[in-house]
Scaffold this motif. Sequence first.
Motif, short mmCIF file in Angstrom:
data_model
loop_
_atom_site.label_atom_id
_atom_site.label_comp_id
_atom_site.label_asym_id
_atom_site.label_seq_id
_atom_site.Cartn_x
_atom_site.Cartn_y
_atom_site.Cartn_z
N UNK A 94 0.80 -1.22 0.00
CA UNK A 94 0.00 0.00 0.00
C UNK A 94 0.83 1.27 0.00
N UNK A 95 2.05 1.24 0.50
CA UNK A 95 2.86 2.45 0.58
C UNK A 95 3.50 2.83 -0.74
N UNK A 96 3.51 1.93 -1.69
CA UNK A 96 4.13 2.21 -2.98
C UNK A 96 3.29 3.20 -3.76
N UNK A 97 3.93 4.20 -4.29
CA UNK A 97 3.26 5.17 -5.14
C UNK A 97 3.05 4.54 -6.51
N UNK A 106 -2.35 -2.11 -20.84
CA UNK A 106 -3.35 -2.39 -19.81
C UNK A 106 -2.79 -2.10 -18.42
N UNK A 107 -1.53 -2.47 -18.20
CA UNK A 107 -0.89 -2.17 -16.92
C UNK A 107 -0.77 -0.68 -16.68
N UNK A 108 -0.42 0.07 -17.73
CA UNK A 108 -0.31 1.52 -17.61
C UNK A 108 -1.68 2.13 -17.29
N UNK A 109 -2.71 1.62 -17.94
CA UNK A 109 -4.06 2.11 -17.68
C UNK A 109 -4.47 1.82 -16.23
N UNK A 110 -4.19 0.60 -15.76
CA UNK A 110 -4.52 0.24 -14.38
C UNK A 110 -3.71 1.09 -13.40
N UNK A 152 -5.14 3.63 -10.64
CA UNK A 152 -4.75 3.49 -9.24
C UNK A 152 -4.10 4.77 -8.72
N UNK A 153 -3.38 5.48 -9.59
CA UNK A 153 -2.72 6.72 -9.14
C UNK A 153 -3.72 7.82 -8.86
N UNK A 154 -4.88 7.74 -9.47
CA UNK A 154 -5.90 8.77 -9.27
C UNK A 154 -6.79 8.47 -8.08
#
Length: 195
Positions: free
Chosen positions: A78-81, A181-185, A189-191
């Motif tokens: 969870x701590x990973x950006x 797909x990974x970039x999209x996910x 997740x970043x948002x």
Amino acid sequence: MQLSEELRDQIDQQISAQQAAANPLAEPAPKPIAPSNAIVWRGAIQCAGLAGAIALLSFFWFVSAPIIVMGVYSSRFRKTLITAGFGARLGLLTGLFILVVTSTLNTIGLVLERFVFHSTGELDTQIEKLFAQVQTNFATQSQQSVKMLNDMLAIPEFRAGILLSSIFFGLVLYLAYSATAGAFAGYLRSRSPRA
């Protein structure tokens, strides 16, 4: 310069041991918290390896694996950006694991079918019909370059090269999809707010 999580843990343990040896009555210093943007590659590789192990279950897994792996990684660390760039790298890693596992298993299956069970006659017939149809289409044209290509289709090594090239092209397309797909996910997740 970023240090891996394991290296940071070892450094922290050495510092704690030195401090404890210098002052044995003092309270141990709390472990420093890793920066929120530290990527735990060991966990990323484990998540991607899990995706490779599950790869043969269905076509749905091939399509959804990069997104699911991002969710699994994000929930475990969870701590990973999480960023779109990291998502693309994790998606590519996931695609590589899936392709290695499925390619290895498919190769073993084809070798067993051909040399142990001698049951690839139908596959050989289908491939032969495909190349015969292509040769028939080329034979109707009168251009010199088409005739040369038609002659090359009669060479077994050329046919094998065409088949391997098409398989390689499919693998590259899947890796591109997996990274996207990974970039999209990762972007999604970043948002989202992190707990």
